[in-house]
Design an enzyme around this catalytic site. Structure first.
Site, mmCIF file in Angstrom:
data_model
loop_
_atom_site.group_PDB
_atom_site.id
_atom_site.type_symbol
_atom_site.label_atom_id
_atom_site.label_comp_id
_atom_site.label_asym_id
_atom_site.label_seq_id
_atom_site.Cartn_x
_atom_site.Cartn_y
_atom_site.Cartn_z
ATOM 1 N N GLY A 1 0.820 -1.207 0.000
ATOM 2 C CA GLY A 1 0.000 0.000 0.000
ATOM 3 C C GLY A 1 0.856 1.262 0.000
ATOM 4 O O GLY A 1 0.581 2.228 -0.708
ATOM 5 N N ARG B 1 7.309 1.800 1.343
ATOM 6 C CA ARG B 1 7.568 0.367 1.499
ATOM 7 C C ARG B 1 8.024 -0.215 0.158
ATOM 8 O O ARG B 1 8.847 -1.130 0.117
ATOM 9 C CB ARG B 1 6.310 -0.358 1.951
ATOM 10 C CG ARG B 1 5.927 -0.042 3.362
ATOM 11 C CD ARG B 1 6.663 -0.980 4.298
ATOM 12 N NE ARG B 1 6.320 -0.666 5.665
ATOM 13 C CZ ARG B 1 7.009 -1.039 6.715
ATOM 14 N NH1 ARG B 1 8.096 -1.731 6.575
ATOM 15 N NH2 ARG B 1 6.640 -0.721 7.924
ATOM 16 N N ARG C 1 2.347 11.677 -8.465
ATOM 17 C CA ARG C 1 1.603 11.837 -7.202
ATOM 18 C C ARG C 1 2.300 11.169 -6.023
ATOM 19 O O ARG C 1 1.652 10.749 -5.054
ATOM 20 C CB ARG C 1 0.186 11.269 -7.317
ATOM 21 C CG ARG C 1 -0.680 12.048 -8.283
ATOM 22 C CD ARG C 1 -2.042 11.425 -8.424
ATOM 23 N NE ARG C 1 -2.793 12.129 -9.448
ATOM 24 C CZ ARG C 1 -3.957 12.735 -9.228
ATOM 25 N NH1 ARG C 1 -4.507 12.711 -8.045
ATOM 26 N NH2 ARG C 1 -4.570 13.362 -10.202
ATOM 27 N N ARG D 1 -0.454 -8.469 -3.863
ATOM 28 C CA ARG D 1 -0.523 -7.447 -2.819
ATOM 29 C C ARG D 1 0.244 -7.933 -1.606
ATOM 30 O O ARG D 1 0.102 -9.103 -1.193
ATOM 31 C CB ARG D 1 -1.991 -7.175 -2.460
ATOM 32 C CG ARG D 1 -2.195 -6.488 -1.137
ATOM 33 C CD ARG D 1 -3.560 -5.866 -0.972
ATOM 34 N NE ARG D 1 -3.909 -5.673 0.418
ATOM 35 C CZ ARG D 1 -3.344 -4.777 1.231
ATOM 36 N NH1 ARG D 1 -2.375 -3.978 0.797
ATOM 37 N NH2 ARG D 1 -3.731 -4.660 2.481
ATOM 38 N N SER E 1 -0.929 -5.178 5.217
ATOM 39 C CA SER E 1 -1.317 -5.534 6.576
ATOM 40 C C SER E 1 -2.816 -5.783 6.644
ATOM 41 O O SER E 1 -3.566 -5.422 5.734
ATOM 42 C CB SER E 1 -0.907 -4.418 7.540
ATOM 43 O OG SER E 1 -1.583 -3.241 7.182
ATOM 44 N N ASP F 1 -2.839 -5.795 13.558
ATOM 45 C CA ASP F 1 -3.606 -5.495 14.775
ATOM 46 C C ASP F 1 -4.704 -6.534 14.954
ATOM 47 O O ASP F 1 -5.181 -7.120 13.991
ATOM 48 C CB ASP F 1 -4.183 -4.071 14.732
ATOM 49 C CG ASP F 1 -4.919 -3.802 13.434
ATOM 50 O OD1 ASP F 1 -4.256 -3.554 12.408
ATOM 51 O OD2 ASP F 1 -6.150 -3.884 13.437
ATOM 52 N N ARG G 1 7.660 -4.263 12.419
ATOM 53 C CA ARG G 1 6.948 -4.065 11.151
ATOM 54 C C ARG G 1 7.835 -4.352 9.946
ATOM 55 O O ARG G 1 7.407 -4.947 8.975
ATOM 56 C CB ARG G 1 6.376 -2.639 11.073
ATOM 57 C CG ARG G 1 5.129 -2.546 11.901
ATOM 58 C CD ARG G 1 4.498 -1.184 11.917
ATOM 59 N NE ARG G 1 3.505 -1.175 12.958
ATOM 60 C CZ ARG G 1 2.192 -1.222 12.769
ATOM 61 N NH1 ARG G 1 1.707 -1.233 11.561
ATOM 62 N NH2 ARG G 1 1.357 -1.246 13.778
#
Ligand code: HPA
Length: 234
Positions: free
Chosen positions: A20, A24, A43, A87, A90, A204, A217
């Site tokens: 996303g 990353r 962008r 993909r 998380s 989470d 992470r």
């Protein structure tokens, strides 16, 4: 160039990993690929192409949520000939046995709505992962230290949700986790004869409120990149 991607024709590989977060994508490309080259920054959505074990691969941000992912995936498939899209992201753990740090391979992705809902004209499509990729990722995930779960997930448009009863029903029907992109990714792959998979780390736990500590992470993200690359090419 396409409307939202500044890459030259041929600069995007047939296989794309989609985190996303654009930063990353930068980290993963610089960490895992040989000779990563920046191919898009329109962008601020960074994309890099390099090679992994000699295979050309692009790692490109998808943004958060299905509308944004839909734009990039449509353009990658239609304008750049991308065939395989994985993909890496998380998710929130929903089922009781799904814990923070676990890896979820999304076999199916249920939703209330996706950008394709109108296009499907009332049909409740069952968006599902590519079997070859899912099977290969399941093998690759055996090498990772984290427990792995394979099953259905829920792709939501609402991060800050206030409908515990919806979550309850989803868990009752076997949903393992919630995220915000896979249902549209799988639907677009089906429509355009491409291959797709979502590899997710539980960041989470919706039940307990536990969160993945920030120092963990990067390692979890690295594990997902490895699983995705092995699934695509091994
Ligand atoms: N909801 C939606 N998407 C997510 C979540 C969540 O709780 N956690 C990580 N991605």
């Amino acid at each position: 160039m396409s409307i939202h991607i500044g890459a030259a024709p041929g600069d995007i590989a047939e296989t794309v990993l989609l985190p996303g977060d654009p930063y990353r994508a930068k980290w993963a490309a610089e960490t895992f690929l040989d000779e990563p080259k920046l191919i898009n920054k329109v962008r601020g959505m960074l994309g890099y192409t390099g090679t992994w074990n000699g295979h050309p691969v692009t790692i490109h941000g998808s943004g958060m949520g299905m509308p944004t992912l839909s734009i990039y995936v449509n353009e990658m498939i239609r304008d750049y000939g991308v065939k395989t899209l994985i993909r890496i992201g998380s998710c929130g753990g929903m089922a009781n046995h799904v814990k923070v740090r676990d890896v979820v391979l999304a076999m199916t992705a249920s939703s209330v709505n996706t950008p394709s809902t109108g296009i499907l004209r009332g049909v409740n499509l069952a968006p599902c992962a590519d079997w070859g990729l899912l099977n290969a990722a399941a093998q690759a995930a055996k090498d990772s230290a984290s427990p792995i779960h394979i099953g259905g997930i829920y792709s939501s448009d609402t991060f800050y949700d206030e409908r515990p009863e919806r979550m309850e029903q989803l868990v009752r029907h076997g949903c393992l986790a919630v995220e915000m992109e896979a249902a549209e990714l799988y639907t677009l792959a089906a429509r355009h004869d491409a291959h797709a998979l979502a590899v997710l780390t539980v960041s989470d736990d919706l039940e307990t409120g536990e969160e993945l500590p920030s120092e963990d992470r990067e390692r979890s993200f690295g594990d997902m990149v490895e699983i995705a690359l092995k699934a695509a090419f091994d």
